[in-house]
Design a protein around this motif. Structure first.
Motif, PDB file in Angstrom:
ATOM      1  N   MET A   1     -10.654  -7.012  -2.576  1.00 26.86           N
ATOM      2  CA  MET A   1     -10.053  -5.756  -2.337  1.00 26.86           C
ATOM      3  C   MET A   1     -10.869  -5.265  -1.216  1.00 26.86           C
ATOM      4  O   MET A   1     -12.316  -4.938  -1.760  1.00 26.86           O
ATOM      5  CB  MET A   1      -9.817  -4.880  -3.454  1.00 26.86           C
ATOM      6  CG  MET A   1      -9.790  -3.553  -3.351  1.00 26.86           C
ATOM      7  SD  MET A   1      -7.940  -3.079  -2.658  1.00 26.86           S
ATOM      8  CE  MET A   1      -6.973  -3.621  -3.844  1.00 26.86           C
ATOM      9  N   ASP A   2     -10.519  -4.483  -0.044  1.00 23.09           N
ATOM     10  CA  ASP A   2     -11.533  -3.842   0.721  1.00 23.09           C
ATOM     11  C   ASP A   2     -10.895  -2.459   0.659  1.00 23.09           C
ATOM     12  O   ASP A   2      -9.634  -2.015   0.875  1.00 23.09           O
ATOM     13  CB  ASP A   2     -11.347  -4.294   2.144  1.00 23.09           C
ATOM     14  CG  ASP A   2     -11.833  -5.598   2.341  1.00 23.09           C
ATOM     15  OD1 ASP A   2     -13.148  -5.946   1.834  1.00 23.09           O
ATOM     16  OD2 ASP A   2     -11.452  -6.313   3.182  1.00 23.09           O
ATOM     17  N   ILE A   3     -11.752  -1.573   0.253  1.00 25.88           N
ATOM     18  CA  ILE A   3     -11.568  -0.287   0.513  1.00 25.88           C
ATOM     19  C   ILE A   3     -11.963   0.515   1.601  1.00 25.88           C
ATOM     20  O   ILE A   3     -13.031   0.305   2.005  1.00 25.88           O
ATOM     21  CB  ILE A   3     -12.194   0.560  -0.811  1.00 25.88           C
ATOM     22  CG1 ILE A   3     -11.893   0.064  -2.208  1.00 25.88           C
ATOM     23  CG2 ILE A   3     -11.774   2.103  -0.846  1.00 25.88           C
ATOM     24  CD1 ILE A   3     -10.365   0.214  -2.366  1.00 25.88           C
ATOM     25  N   LYS A   4     -11.003   1.152   2.471  1.00 22.01           N
ATOM     26  CA  LYS A   4     -11.455   1.431   3.721  1.00 22.01           C
ATOM     27  C   LYS A   4     -10.981   3.139   3.980  1.00 22.01           C
ATOM     28  O   LYS A   4     -10.176   3.361   3.344  1.00 22.01           O
ATOM     29  CB  LYS A   4     -10.622   0.805   4.893  1.00 22.01           C
ATOM     30  CG  LYS A   4     -11.023  -0.708   4.712  1.00 22.01           C
ATOM     31  CD  LYS A   4     -10.260  -1.510   5.948  1.00 22.01           C
ATOM     32  CE  LYS A   4     -10.741  -3.036   5.964  1.00 22.01           C
ATOM     33  NZ  LYS A   4      -9.937  -3.641   7.005  1.00 22.01           N
ATOM     34  N   GLU A   5     -11.635   3.704   4.866  1.00 19.65           N
ATOM     35  CA  GLU A   5     -11.228   5.137   5.223  1.00 19.65           C
ATOM     36  C   GLU A   5      -9.694   4.796   5.830  1.00 19.65           C
ATOM     37  O   GLU A   5      -9.467   4.075   6.455  1.00 19.65           O
ATOM     38  CB  GLU A   5     -12.070   5.660   6.110  1.00 19.65           C
ATOM     39  CG  GLU A   5     -13.343   5.901   5.411  1.00 19.65           C
ATOM     40  CD  GLU A   5     -14.317   6.780   6.527  1.00 19.65           C
ATOM     41  OE1 GLU A   5     -13.963   7.204   7.816  1.00 19.65           O
ATOM     42  OE2 GLU A   5     -15.624   6.788   6.366  1.00 19.65           O
ATOM     43  N   LEU A   6      -8.854   5.998   5.608  1.00 21.94           N
ATOM     44  CA  LEU A   6      -7.900   5.911   6.144  1.00 21.94           C
ATOM     45  C   LEU A   6      -7.823   6.113   7.676  1.00 21.94           C
ATOM     46  O   LEU A   6      -8.623   7.274   8.112  1.00 21.94           O
ATOM     47  CB  LEU A   6      -6.873   7.266   5.624  1.00 21.94           C
ATOM     48  CG  LEU A   6      -5.553   7.697   6.162  1.00 21.94           C
ATOM     49  CD1 LEU A   6      -4.643   6.597   5.857  1.00 21.94           C
ATOM     50  CD2 LEU A   6      -5.010   8.993   5.572  1.00 21.94           C
ATOM     51  N   GLY A  50      -6.572   1.018   0.135  1.00 21.45           N
ATOM     52  CA  GLY A  50      -7.181  -0.662  -0.574  1.00 21.45           C
ATOM     53  C   GLY A  50      -6.144  -1.613   0.135  1.00 21.45           C
ATOM     54  O   GLY A  50      -5.030  -1.666   0.105  1.00 21.45           O
ATOM     55  N   ILE A  51      -6.894  -2.385   0.792  1.00 23.70           N
ATOM     56  CA  ILE A  51      -6.249  -3.330   1.487  1.00 23.70           C
ATOM     57  C   ILE A  51      -6.792  -5.115   0.749  1.00 23.70           C
ATOM     58  O   ILE A  51      -7.900  -4.982   0.643  1.00 23.70           O
ATOM     59  CB  ILE A  51      -6.477  -3.432   2.901  1.00 23.70           C
ATOM     60  CG1 ILE A  51      -5.813  -2.017   3.403  1.00 23.70           C
ATOM     61  CG2 ILE A  51      -5.916  -4.773   3.809  1.00 23.70           C
ATOM     62  CD1 ILE A  51      -6.146  -2.049   4.849  1.00 23.70           C
ATOM     63  N   LEU A  57      -2.298  -2.250  -0.760  1.00 24.77           N
ATOM     64  CA  LEU A  57      -1.965  -2.149  -2.120  1.00 24.77           C
ATOM     65  C   LEU A  57      -2.005  -0.816  -2.745  1.00 24.77           C
ATOM     66  O   LEU A  57      -1.557  -0.411  -3.797  1.00 24.77           O
ATOM     67  CB  LEU A  57      -2.857  -3.046  -2.639  1.00 24.77           C
ATOM     68  CG  LEU A  57      -2.781  -4.420  -2.034  1.00 24.77           C
ATOM     69  CD1 LEU A  57      -3.721  -5.216  -3.126  1.00 24.77           C
ATOM     70  CD2 LEU A  57      -1.361  -5.047  -2.498  1.00 24.77           C
ATOM     71  N   GLY A  58      -2.696   0.155  -2.004  1.00 22.57           N
ATOM     72  CA  GLY A  58      -2.835   1.487  -2.525  1.00 22.57           C
ATOM     73  C   GLY A  58      -3.472   2.278  -1.565  1.00 22.57           C
ATOM     74  O   GLY A  58      -3.990   2.096  -0.482  1.00 22.57           O
ATOM     75  N   PHE A  59      -3.362   3.684  -1.810  1.00 26.01           N
ATOM     76  CA  PHE A  59      -4.014   4.648  -1.029  1.00 26.01           C
ATOM     77  C   PHE A  59      -4.413   6.008  -1.765  1.00 26.01           C
ATOM     78  O   PHE A  59      -3.670   6.166  -2.790  1.00 26.01           O
ATOM     79  CB  PHE A  59      -3.398   5.165   0.007  1.00 26.01           C
ATOM     80  CG  PHE A  59      -1.979   5.674  -0.195  1.00 26.01           C
ATOM     81  CD1 PHE A  59      -1.852   6.981  -0.182  1.00 26.01           C
ATOM     82  CD2 PHE A  59      -0.834   4.806   0.139  1.00 26.01           C
ATOM     83  CE1 PHE A  59      -0.284   7.650  -0.513  1.00 26.01           C
ATOM     84  CE2 PHE A  59       0.514   5.538  -0.367  1.00 26.01           C
ATOM     85  CZ  PHE A  59       0.815   6.783  -0.340  1.00 26.01           C
TER      86      PHE A  59
END
Length: 185
Positions: A1-6, A50-51, A57-59
């Motif tokens: 899971m990668d958490i990235k800035e919008l 979340g990608i 997968l989420g935001f």
């Protein structure tokens, strides 16, 4: 899971997932652009996605302190923190197939880190009390959120004035919101 800035490259997927989970007309291109703009303060973005395997997968959408308007649904006098240091947690959304894996918590943690850098000490949110199994309230409580006040018919004006279509109520939303405050440690 990668958490990235919008970023703008995520807009279409965020709109699609938001409308699927929350109901038609919850997000559109104009609203996500404005939300993204309100997320940024001092060049720090407080909204995240979340990608996994190139799939959203989420935001978590979060307005930076001083970048949002306090409205009639906010009980500021009960917060016990300066309004200018409070962010607004607009929403946390996770795809049904990805729920229960901790994605919501990861997204919230990243937003909290960013808001702290923006000078925030707390965040307020209106939690959907009719979420399946009341999972939204349980999730935010587990993260440390405290109930401030319950607001009946919180999204009724959005449905009547902006065409929001609730997944439970249809075009006249009578869902309740728990105004909750999360103070950062």
């Amino acid at each position: 899971m990668d958490i990235k800035e919008l970023t703008p490259e995520h807009y279409d997927a965020v709109i699609a997932l938001g409308n699927l989970v929350h109901g038609d007309n919850y997000l559109d291109l104009e609203s996500i652009k404005l939300i993204h703009q309100k997320s940024i303060k001092d060049n720090i973005n407080a909204s995240f996605v979340g990608i996994e395997n190139n799939q959203l997968l989420g935001f978590r959408l979060t307005f930076a302190p001083l970048n949002w308007t306090v409205d009639r649904w906010c009980s500021c006098e009960l917060w016990q923190v300066p309004i200018k240091k409070v962010c607004y947690f607009k929403c946390n959304t996770v795809a049904e197939a990805a729920r229960g894996k901790g994605i919501g918590g990861l997204l919230l943690n990243e937003s909290v880190k960013a808001v702290k850098k923006q000078g925030g000490v707390a965040g307020v949110s209106h939690i959907w009390l009719q979420s399946p199994g009341n999972s939204a309230f349980r999730y935010f409580s587990k993260a440390g959120g405290k109930l401030v006040k319950t607001h009946p018919n919180r999204w009724l004006p959005d449905s009547l004035e902006n065409g929001y279509v609730c997944t439970l109520c249809g075009s006249e939303c009578h869902c309740d919101a728990a105004e909750m405050l999360l103070t950062f440690k």
